[in-house]
Design a protein around this motif. Structure first.
Motif, short mmCIF file in Angstrom:
data_model
loop_
_atom_site.label_atom_id
_atom_site.label_comp_id
_atom_site.label_asym_id
_atom_site.label_seq_id
_atom_site.Cartn_x
_atom_site.Cartn_y
_atom_site.Cartn_z
N ALA A 53 -7.11 3.08 9.23
CA ALA A 53 -7.86 4.18 9.87
C ALA A 53 -6.98 5.40 10.07
CB ALA A 53 -8.42 3.72 11.21
N ALA A 54 -5.68 5.15 10.22
CA ALA A 54 -4.76 6.26 10.50
C ALA A 54 -4.11 6.83 9.24
CB ALA A 54 -3.66 5.79 11.46
N THR A 55 -4.27 6.18 8.11
CA THR A 55 -3.57 6.62 6.90
C THR A 55 -4.17 7.89 6.30
OG1 THR A 55 -2.73 5.91 4.74
CG2 THR A 55 -4.96 5.24 5.30
N SER A 56 -3.31 8.67 5.69
CA SER A 56 -3.77 9.86 4.96
C SER A 56 -3.79 9.59 3.45
CB SER A 56 -2.84 11.04 5.25
OG SER A 56 -1.50 10.73 4.87
N MET A 57 -3.57 8.35 3.10
CA MET A 57 -3.48 7.94 1.69
C MET A 57 -4.80 8.20 0.97
SD MET A 57 -2.50 4.10 0.47
CE MET A 57 -2.54 3.61 -1.26
N GLN A 58 -4.71 8.68 -0.25
CA GLN A 58 -5.89 8.91 -1.09
C GLN A 58 -5.72 8.18 -2.42
OE1 GLN A 58 -8.73 10.36 -0.22
NE2 GLN A 58 -7.90 10.74 1.84
N PRO A 59 -6.71 7.40 -2.83
CA PRO A 59 -7.94 7.12 -2.06
C PRO A 59 -7.65 6.26 -0.84
CG PRO A 59 -7.83 5.66 -3.95
CD PRO A 59 -6.67 6.62 -4.10
N ARG A 60 -8.45 6.41 0.18
CA ARG A 60 -8.25 5.62 1.40
C ARG A 60 -8.61 4.15 1.09
NH1 ARG A 60 -8.07 6.68 6.84
NH2 ARG A 60 -8.57 8.87 6.46
N PRO A 61 -7.70 3.23 1.33
CA PRO A 61 -8.00 1.82 1.06
C PRO A 61 -9.18 1.33 1.89
CG PRO A 61 -5.65 2.15 1.35
CD PRO A 61 -6.30 3.43 1.76
N GLU A 62 -10.03 0.54 1.26
CA GLU A 62 -11.18 -0.06 1.91
C GLU A 62 -10.81 -1.48 2.34
OE1 GLU A 62 -14.51 0.30 -0.94
OE2 GLU A 62 -13.14 1.66 -2.02
N LEU A 63 -11.20 -1.88 3.53
CA LEU A 63 -10.89 -3.21 4.02
C LEU A 63 -12.12 -4.10 3.91
CD1 LEU A 63 -8.90 -5.15 5.37
CD2 LEU A 63 -9.70 -4.30 7.59
N LEU A 64 -11.95 -5.23 3.27
CA LEU A 64 -13.00 -6.23 3.14
C LEU A 64 -12.51 -7.49 3.85
CD1 LEU A 64 -15.69 -7.16 1.88
CD2 LEU A 64 -14.43 -7.73 -0.21
N PRO A 119 5.01 -2.09 -6.69
CA PRO A 119 5.02 -1.41 -7.98
C PRO A 119 5.82 -0.11 -7.94
CG PRO A 119 2.92 -1.07 -6.90
CD PRO A 119 3.69 -2.03 -6.04
N GLU A 120 6.54 0.16 -9.02
CA GLU A 120 7.20 1.45 -9.17
C GLU A 120 6.15 2.51 -9.52
OE1 GLU A 120 10.61 2.14 -8.76
OE2 GLU A 120 10.55 0.14 -7.85
N SER A 121 6.53 3.78 -9.44
CA SER A 121 5.56 4.87 -9.49
C SER A 121 4.76 4.92 -10.80
CB SER A 121 6.25 6.21 -9.26
OG SER A 121 7.24 6.44 -10.25
N PHE A 122 5.37 4.50 -11.92
CA PHE A 122 4.67 4.61 -13.21
C PHE A 122 4.00 3.29 -13.61
CE2 PHE A 122 4.43 5.49 -17.86
CZ PHE A 122 3.76 6.70 -17.78
N ALA A 123 3.98 2.30 -12.70
CA ALA A 123 3.51 0.96 -13.06
C ALA A 123 2.07 0.94 -13.56
CB ALA A 123 3.67 0.02 -11.86
N LEU A 124 1.18 1.63 -12.88
CA LEU A 124 -0.23 1.60 -13.27
C LEU A 124 -0.47 2.38 -14.55
CD1 LEU A 124 -3.12 0.76 -12.84
CD2 LEU A 124 -3.38 2.65 -11.20
N LEU A 159 0.83 -1.21 0.00
CA LEU A 159 0.00 0.00 0.00
C LEU A 159 0.86 1.26 0.00
CD1 LEU A 159 -2.80 -1.02 2.53
CD2 LEU A 159 -2.96 -0.90 0.04
N GLY A 160 1.99 1.19 0.69
CA GLY A 160 2.91 2.33 0.67
C GLY A 160 3.40 2.62 -0.73
N ALA A 161 3.70 1.54 -1.49
CA ALA A 161 4.12 1.72 -2.88
C ALA A 161 2.97 2.29 -3.71
CB ALA A 161 4.59 0.39 -3.45
#
Length: 330
Positions: free
Chosen positions: A62-73, A110-115, A29-31
């Motif tokens: 819950a504590a991450t500021s990542m966008q989009p915020r990952p959803e946990l299933l 994944p590297e930054s341009f992977a997607l 997720l950090g990547a």
């Protein structure tokens, strides 16, 4: 030049399946947080880990500021690679804004341009089905695990990754079209699939539980007329084995397989061929004699019963998640 049918990374739903490796998943997720273009949604599936993974992931997400915020299933049971990814796919398919879906292993970085590179290559295919990355071993520098995916031997059911062991620079020099001409399936460790392909051919086949489900998906996509692609600029570092419990081997080598993983691979190989290439079954069955001989050569005579049992279960269609007693005996 893009037309109205093309999509961008902002229209991609990402799925990461966790099974008892929350620290790998959080690193993945950090990547993802460092991608050049953020995806539309990220779904993290905890595949019935039962080891506290769900709680760890809940706290961190819950504590991450990542966008989009990952959803946990969180799933109550381990549904395997296919079932875990299918749970996320069913959720993301309800979002009409998701026009493609990225299956990414929890032990992949994944590297930054992977997607962006995956999207560009999938858009370039005449009939976009699925596209894979340049997967590089985490251990060591610059050794390729595979270029997108691999080949299926239609006589014996064995698979071979394209470009395995090559230097990364050498692999990057090979044109994507050259790789795609030989591609039978895209490796599920990093697989971008179009919504059209999923809606046409269906989800991953859950009878495989783990291993060969990406091969079978590739067969279905090819038969439905979809193209499979390779994005050389989509670099993904892959631990390999981290999500399945296999012990990582030396750089460029296959992970050391547990008895259970050995059983699943042999069982699923037999079923894949029985279901898709039944005329080749005499060759497949004969090849298991070679499998038994190799186990003896390695000093694994205790696995001869496993080889026979796996071949028989695959032949008669005893598929899905193995029963608890089978897991123990394997």
């Amino acid at each position: 030049m893009c037309d109205e049918a093309d999509f961008s990374a902002r229209q991609v739903g990402v799925m990461v399946v966790n099974f008892r490796c929350p620290h790998d998943t959080l690193a993945c997720l950090g990547a993802l947080s460092r991608l050049f273009t953020a995806p539309r949604r990220i779904v993290v599936v905890d595949n019935g880990s039962g080891d506290g993974s769900t709680e760890v992931l809940e706290k961190e997400l819950a504590a991450t500021s990542m966008q989009p915020r990952p959803e946990l299933l969180a799933l109550p049971d381990n549904l395997g690679f296919s079932g875990g990814n299918n749970a996320a796919l069913r959720l993301l398919l309800q979002d009409s804004g998701c026009r493609a879906f990225w299956l990414l292993n929890s032990d992949a970085m994944p590297e930054s341009f992977a997607l962006d590179a995956l999207c560009a290559r999938l858009n370039a295919l005449p009939r976009p089905g699925a596209c894979g990355s340049l997967l590089v071993h985490t251990r060591g520098v610059g050794r390729v695990q595979c270029m997108s995916g691999g080949r299926l031997n239609r006589f014996f059911g064995t698979t071979r990754h394209l470009g395995g062991g090559l230097d990364t620079n050498a692999a990057c020099a090979i044109p994507s079209a050259t790789v795609e001409a030989r591609l039978d399936y895209v490796c599920g460790a990093s697989l971008l699939v179009s919504r059209a392909a999923v809606e046409r051919v269906g989800l991953l086949d859950e009878v495989y539980f783990l291993y060969y489900e990406d091969v079978e998906w590739g067969i279905r996509m090819r038969r439905a007329g979809f193209d499979l692609g390779y994005a050389a600029r989509s670099l993904v570092r892959h631990k390999e084995g981290g999500a399945t419990g296999a012990t990582s081997g030396p750089e460029g080598a296959q992970p050391v397989r547990s008895r259970f993983i050995d059983y699943l691979m042999l069982r699923n190989r037999m079923w894949l061929m029985r279901a898709n290439y039944p005329l080749a079954l005499p060759c497949v069955i004969a090849s298991y004699l070679g499998v038994a001989a190799r186990r003896c050569h390695r000093g694994q005579t205790d696995r001869l019963g496993l080889v026979v049992r796996a071949a028989w279960h695959g032949f008669v269609g005893r598929m899905g998640r193995p029963a608890a007693e089978e897991e123990r005996s394997a």
